[in-house]
Write a protein that holds these residues in place. Structure first.
Motif, PDB file in Angstrom:
ATOM      1  N   GLY A  16      37.549  63.272  34.327  1.00 45.71           N
ATOM      2  CA  GLY A  16      38.562  62.315  34.730  1.00 45.71           C
ATOM      3  C   GLY A  16      38.111  60.882  34.585  1.00 45.71           C
ATOM      4  N   SER A  17      38.968  59.977  35.042  1.00 45.49           N
ATOM      5  CA  SER A  17      38.714  58.543  34.905  1.00 45.49           C
ATOM      6  C   SER A  17      38.968  57.823  36.225  1.00 45.49           C
ATOM      7  CB  SER A  17      39.634  57.936  33.837  1.00 45.49           C
ATOM      8  OG  SER A  17      39.403  58.502  32.571  1.00 45.49           O
ATOM      9  N   LEU A  18      38.291  56.722  36.387  1.00 42.77           N
ATOM     10  CA  LEU A  18      38.521  55.802  37.493  1.00 42.77           C
ATOM     11  C   LEU A  18      38.295  54.395  36.988  1.00 42.77           C
ATOM     12  CD1 LEU A  18      36.700  57.347  40.620  1.00 42.77           C
ATOM     13  CD2 LEU A  18      39.172  57.003  40.358  1.00 42.77           C
ATOM     14  N   ARG A  19      38.962  53.445  37.631  1.00 43.45           N
ATOM     15  CA  ARG A  19      38.693  52.042  37.356  1.00 43.45           C
ATOM     16  C   ARG A  19      38.295  51.356  38.646  1.00 43.45           C
ATOM     17  NH1 ARG A  19      42.723  47.151  35.585  1.00 43.45           N
ATOM     18  NH2 ARG A  19      43.236  47.342  37.801  1.00 43.45           N
ATOM     19  N   LEU A  20      37.111  50.781  38.638  1.00 42.77           N
ATOM     20  CA  LEU A  20      36.622  50.027  39.779  1.00 42.77           C
ATOM     21  C   LEU A  20      36.876  48.544  39.551  1.00 42.77           C
ATOM     22  CD1 LEU A  20      33.176  51.774  40.393  1.00 42.77           C
ATOM     23  CD2 LEU A  20      35.468  52.494  41.113  1.00 42.77           C
ATOM     24  N   SER A  21      37.088  47.841  40.658  1.00 48.05           N
ATOM     25  CA  SER A  21      37.267  46.397  40.614  1.00 48.05           C
ATOM     26  C   SER A  21      36.230  45.734  41.495  1.00 48.05           C
ATOM     27  CB  SER A  21      38.668  46.011  41.109  1.00 48.05           C
ATOM     28  OG  SER A  21      39.676  46.589  40.336  1.00 48.05           O
ATOM     29  N   CYS A  22      35.851  44.540  41.110  1.00 46.51           N
ATOM     30  CA  CYS A  22      34.942  43.715  41.906  1.00 46.51           C
ATOM     31  C   CYS A  22      35.529  42.314  41.931  1.00 46.51           C
ATOM     32  CB  CYS A  22      33.550  43.725  41.300  1.00 46.51           C
ATOM     33  SG  CYS A  22      32.413  42.535  42.034  1.00 46.51           S
ATOM     34  N   ALA A  23      36.025  41.925  43.079  1.00 47.83           N
ATOM     35  CA  ALA A  23      36.671  40.628  43.228  1.00 47.83           C
ATOM     36  C   ALA A  23      35.735  39.660  43.930  1.00 47.83           C
ATOM     37  CB  ALA A  23      37.972  40.779  44.012  1.00 47.83           C
ATOM     38  N   ALA A  24      35.612  38.474  43.378  1.00 49.69           N
ATOM     39  CA  ALA A  24      34.739  37.451  43.937  1.00 49.69           C
ATOM     40  C   ALA A  24      35.548  36.370  44.619  1.00 49.69           C
ATOM     41  CB  ALA A  24      33.882  36.834  42.841  1.00 49.69           C
ATOM     42  N   SER A  25      35.074  35.930  45.750  1.00 54.09           N
ATOM     43  CA  SER A  25      35.714  34.826  46.468  1.00 54.09           C
ATOM     44  C   SER A  25      34.627  33.909  47.013  1.00 54.09           C
ATOM     45  CB  SER A  25      36.587  35.343  47.601  1.00 54.09           C
ATOM     46  OG  SER A  25      35.800  36.035  48.553  1.00 54.09           O
ATOM     47  N   GLY A  26      35.041  32.741  47.408  1.00 50.71           N
ATOM     48  CA  GLY A  26      34.069  31.811  47.946  1.00 50.71           C
ATOM     49  C   GLY A  26      34.045  30.533  47.141  1.00 50.71           C
ATOM     50  N   ARG A  27      32.857  30.038  46.917  1.00 49.39           N
ATOM     51  CA  ARG A  27      32.705  28.779  46.211  1.00 49.39           C
ATOM     52  C   ARG A  27      33.163  28.933  44.761  1.00 49.39           C
ATOM     53  NH1 ARG A  27      28.431  29.670  42.915  1.00 49.39           N
ATOM     54  NH2 ARG A  27      26.761  31.015  43.614  1.00 49.39           N
ATOM     55  N   THR A  28      33.216  27.849  44.057  1.00 46.38           N
ATOM     56  CA  THR A  28      33.584  27.868  42.645  1.00 46.38           C
ATOM     57  C   THR A  28      32.737  28.910  41.926  1.00 46.38           C
ATOM     58  OG1 THR A  28      34.148  25.535  42.697  1.00 46.38           O
ATOM     59  CG2 THR A  28      33.772  26.521  40.544  1.00 46.38           C
ATOM     60  N   PHE A  29      33.418  29.788  41.231  1.00 46.93           N
ATOM     61  CA  PHE A  29      32.754  30.969  40.685  1.00 46.93           C
ATOM     62  C   PHE A  29      32.565  30.804  39.196  1.00 46.93           C
ATOM     63  CE2 PHE A  29      31.143  35.081  41.102  1.00 46.93           C
ATOM     64  CZ  PHE A  29      31.604  35.879  40.074  1.00 46.93           C
ATOM     65  N   SER A  30      31.306  30.670  38.768  1.00 40.96           N
ATOM     66  CA  SER A  30      31.005  30.544  37.345  1.00 40.96           C
ATOM     67  C   SER A  30      29.604  31.083  37.096  1.00 40.96           C
ATOM     68  CB  SER A  30      31.104  29.079  36.905  1.00 40.96           C
ATOM     69  OG  SER A  30      30.869  28.972  35.515  1.00 40.96           O
ATOM     70  N   PRO A  31      29.434  32.397  37.231  1.00 42.02           N
ATOM     71  CA  PRO A  31      28.093  32.962  37.048  1.00 42.02           C
ATOM     72  C   PRO A  31      27.712  33.047  35.584  1.00 42.02           C
ATOM     73  CG  PRO A  31      29.673  34.705  37.327  1.00 42.02           C
ATOM     74  CD  PRO A  31      30.434  33.414  37.473  1.00 42.02           C
ATOM     75  N   PHE A  32      26.497  33.371  35.331  1.00 45.71           N
ATOM     76  CA  PHE A  32      26.082  33.689  33.976  1.00 45.71           C
ATOM     77  C   PHE A  32      26.583  35.086  33.600  1.00 45.71           C
ATOM     78  CE2 PHE A  32      23.875  33.852  30.117  1.00 45.71           C
ATOM     79  CZ  PHE A  32      23.224  35.072  30.034  1.00 45.71           C
ATOM     80  N   ALA A  33      26.465  36.020  34.536  1.00 46.37           N
ATOM     81  CA  ALA A  33      26.889  37.389  34.276  1.00 46.37           C
ATOM     82  C   ALA A  33      27.253  38.091  35.581  1.00 46.37           C
ATOM     83  CB  ALA A  33      25.782  38.175  33.578  1.00 46.37           C
TER      84      ALA A  33
END
Length: 119
Positions: A16-33
């Protein structure tokens, strides 16, 4: 500090399949990865894959290559892990984390979402 919240885990049959999500909140978000990791029952945490925030390049562990896909919606500060052809050995607590710069360590770990694959 960035807060990460994972969602989308659950119980699925092998294949089967699943889709996971990861939501970021907080300060201005601009990571490298953004990285996905997992901790199977009784084992240490292992790297699943990552996505370069600017450009979308991805890299995967051999164990998931060809089955898992990481993509992002930068406007929503969200990264996804699409998991197909799931196997019982994919059972784990899945977490995401931020890599701010090259050479730094992953940080701002989420609490994770449980994925259980039945045979």
């Amino acid at each position: 500090q960035v807060q990460l919240v994972e969602s989308g885990g659950g119980l699925v049959q092998a294949g089967g399949s699943l889709r996971l999500s990861c939501a970021a909140s907080g300060r201005t978000f601009s990571p490298f990865a953004m990285g996905w990791f997992r901790r199977p029952p009784g084992k240490e945490r292992e790297f699943v894959g990552h996505i370069i925030w600017s450009g979308g390049d991805t890299f995967y562990a051999n164990s998931v290559k060809g089955r898992f896909t990481i993509y992002s919606d930068n406007a929503k500060n969200t990264v996804y892990l699409q998991m197909n052809s799931l196997k019982p050995e994919d059972t784990a607590l899945y977490c995401c984390a931020v890599l701010n710069t090259i050479g730094s360590s992953y940080r701002d770990w989420g609490v994770g979402t449980q994925v259980t694959v039945s045979s």
